[in-house]
Design a protein around this motif. Sequence first.
Motif, PDB file in Angstrom:
ATOM      1  N   PRO A  50       0.818  -1.225   0.000  1.00  0.00           N
ATOM      2  CA  PRO A  50       0.000   0.000   0.000  1.00  0.00           C
ATOM      3  C   PRO A  50       0.849   1.271   0.000  1.00  0.00           C
ATOM      4  O   PRO A  50       0.499   2.249  -0.656  1.00  0.00           O
ATOM      5  CB  PRO A  50      -0.819  -0.119   1.294  1.00  0.00           C
ATOM      6  CG  PRO A  50      -0.864  -1.570   1.594  1.00  0.00           C
ATOM      7  CD  PRO A  50       0.457  -2.113   1.101  1.00  0.00           C
ATOM      8  N   LEU A  51       1.978   1.245   0.694  1.00  0.00           N
ATOM      9  CA  LEU A  51       2.833   2.433   0.720  1.00  0.00           C
ATOM     10  C   LEU A  51       3.534   2.647  -0.611  1.00  0.00           C
ATOM     11  O   LEU A  51       3.730   3.790  -1.040  1.00  0.00           O
ATOM     12  CB  LEU A  51       3.836   2.343   1.869  1.00  0.00           C
ATOM     13  CG  LEU A  51       3.205   2.359   3.257  1.00  0.00           C
ATOM     14  CD1 LEU A  51       4.275   2.228   4.334  1.00  0.00           C
ATOM     15  CD2 LEU A  51       2.375   3.603   3.470  1.00  0.00           C
ATOM     16  N   GLU A  52       3.898   1.556  -1.270  1.00  0.00           N
ATOM     17  CA  GLU A  52       4.476   1.672  -2.612  1.00  0.00           C
ATOM     18  C   GLU A  52       3.446   2.256  -3.569  1.00  0.00           C
ATOM     19  O   GLU A  52       3.774   3.113  -4.404  1.00  0.00           O
ATOM     20  CB  GLU A  52       4.944   0.305  -3.108  1.00  0.00           C
ATOM     21  CG  GLU A  52       6.151  -0.233  -2.370  1.00  0.00           C
ATOM     22  CD  GLU A  52       6.455  -1.683  -2.713  1.00  0.00           C
ATOM     23  OE1 GLU A  52       5.782  -2.260  -3.612  1.00  0.00           O
ATOM     24  OE2 GLU A  52       7.363  -2.249  -2.087  1.00  0.00           O
ATOM     25  N   ALA A  53       2.211   1.808  -3.433  1.00  0.00           N
ATOM     26  CA  ALA A  53       1.138   2.337  -4.279  1.00  0.00           C
ATOM     27  C   ALA A  53       0.922   3.816  -4.000  1.00  0.00           C
ATOM     28  O   ALA A  53       0.760   4.619  -4.929  1.00  0.00           O
ATOM     29  CB  ALA A  53      -0.146   1.549  -4.052  1.00  0.00           C
ATOM     30  N   ALA A  54       0.933   4.192  -2.720  1.00  0.00           N
ATOM     31  CA  ALA A  54       0.745   5.606  -2.358  1.00  0.00           C
ATOM     32  C   ALA A  54       1.835   6.472  -2.986  1.00  0.00           C
ATOM     33  O   ALA A  54       1.562   7.571  -3.482  1.00  0.00           O
ATOM     34  CB  ALA A  54       0.727   5.767  -0.838  1.00  0.00           C
ATOM     35  N   ALA A  55       3.060   5.969  -2.980  1.00  0.00           N
ATOM     36  CA  ALA A  55       4.171   6.714  -3.596  1.00  0.00           C
ATOM     37  C   ALA A  55       3.972   6.843  -5.102  1.00  0.00           C
ATOM     38  O   ALA A  55       4.232   7.909  -5.682  1.00  0.00           O
ATOM     39  CB  ALA A  55       5.500   6.020  -3.277  1.00  0.00           C
ATOM     40  N   ALA A  56       3.503   5.793  -5.737  1.00  0.00           N
ATOM     41  CA  ALA A  56       3.251   5.847  -7.182  1.00  0.00           C
ATOM     42  C   ALA A  56       2.136   6.842  -7.488  1.00  0.00           C
ATOM     43  O   ALA A  56       2.225   7.610  -8.456  1.00  0.00           O
ATOM     44  CB  ALA A  56       2.885   4.462  -7.703  1.00  0.00           C
ATOM     45  N   PHE A  57       1.105   6.846  -6.675  1.00  0.00           N
ATOM     46  CA  PHE A  57       0.021   7.811  -6.884  1.00  0.00           C
ATOM     47  C   PHE A  57       0.511   9.241  -6.664  1.00  0.00           C
ATOM     48  O   PHE A  57       0.049  10.169  -7.321  1.00  0.00           O
ATOM     49  CB  PHE A  57      -1.169   7.503  -5.979  1.00  0.00           C
ATOM     50  CG  PHE A  57      -1.972   6.311  -6.421  1.00  0.00           C
ATOM     51  CD1 PHE A  57      -2.558   6.260  -7.683  1.00  0.00           C
ATOM     52  CD2 PHE A  57      -2.154   5.226  -5.572  1.00  0.00           C
ATOM     53  CE1 PHE A  57      -3.298   5.159  -8.090  1.00  0.00           C
ATOM     54  CE2 PHE A  57      -2.903   4.118  -5.968  1.00  0.00           C
ATOM     55  CZ  PHE A  57      -3.477   4.088  -7.228  1.00  0.00           C
ATOM     56  N   GLU A  58       1.455   9.433  -5.752  1.00  0.00           N
ATOM     57  CA  GLU A  58       2.022  10.767  -5.521  1.00  0.00           C
ATOM     58  C   GLU A  58       2.697  11.272  -6.786  1.00  0.00           C
ATOM     59  O   GLU A  58       2.545  12.431  -7.164  1.00  0.00           O
ATOM     60  CB  GLU A  58       3.014  10.736  -4.350  1.00  0.00           C
ATOM     61  CG  GLU A  58       3.565  12.098  -3.985  1.00  0.00           C
ATOM     62  CD  GLU A  58       2.509  13.043  -3.439  1.00  0.00           C
ATOM     63  OE1 GLU A  58       2.614  14.264  -3.716  1.00  0.00           O
ATOM     64  OE2 GLU A  58       1.571  12.603  -2.751  1.00  0.00           O
ATOM     65  N   ARG A  59       3.416  10.382  -7.453  1.00  0.00           N
ATOM     66  CA  ARG A  59       4.064  10.776  -8.718  1.00  0.00           C
ATOM     67  C   ARG A  59       3.001  11.116  -9.764  1.00  0.00           C
ATOM     68  O   ARG A  59       3.156  12.056 -10.532  1.00  0.00           O
ATOM     69  CB  ARG A  59       4.993   9.666  -9.209  1.00  0.00           C
ATOM     70  CG  ARG A  59       6.243   9.520  -8.357  1.00  0.00           C
ATOM     71  CD  ARG A  59       7.246   8.549  -8.931  1.00  0.00           C
ATOM     72  NE  ARG A  59       6.776   7.177  -8.993  1.00  0.00           N
ATOM     73  CZ  ARG A  59       6.802   6.308  -7.988  1.00  0.00           C
ATOM     74  NH1 ARG A  59       7.289   6.673  -6.818  1.00  0.00           N
ATOM     75  NH2 ARG A  59       6.366   5.069  -8.145  1.00  0.00           N
ATOM     76  N   ALA A  60       1.907  10.367  -9.779  1.00  0.00           N
ATOM     77  CA  ALA A  60       0.838  10.622 -10.753  1.00  0.00           C
ATOM     78  C   ALA A  60       0.133  11.943 -10.474  1.00  0.00           C
ATOM     79  O   ALA A  60      -0.432  12.551 -11.391  1.00  0.00           O
ATOM     80  CB  ALA A  60      -0.167   9.474 -10.735  1.00  0.00           C
TER      81      ALA A  60
END
Length: 146
Positions: A6-16
């Motif tokens: 979930p934290l990796e996903a949150a970081a990816a969404f931050e880039r998006a």
Amino acid sequence: MDANRPLEAAAAFERALATTDGQARSDAAYGQSLAYLRAGLVDDAAVAAAKAPQQRRRVAELQSSILAERALGAFENGRYIEALIALDQRAQIAPERIDLMVLRGYAYLNLNRREDARRIFEAAAGTGSRDALKGLAAVNENASQR
């Protein structure tokens, strides 16, 4: 499931979120909120939800989930009044789920509001909830000890 996902996903969404496309930003903020909720980071989820405008349906869904998690966290930490406040706020935007009704009943019971607890447990027990039946038994046991 890997706890870091979930934290990796949150970081990816931050880039998006860096995009200028409004719909993509909205989707990224929504996804990041869900990822933080999955990780148990309720406050971060609330912040992420506000990073871009959302459709009304998504706003209600995110607010409902955030308030449910806040109620659970408050209850687990013995802050029963805070749990009830979060449940009341959530009830303003979404129907109360049976599991949250049971949580409400136990919060009342822990605050020695036995009649309120009984009323909630009886309503939830009417749906066939075993947890509500256990809560009703706890109210009756608590009353007999008085």
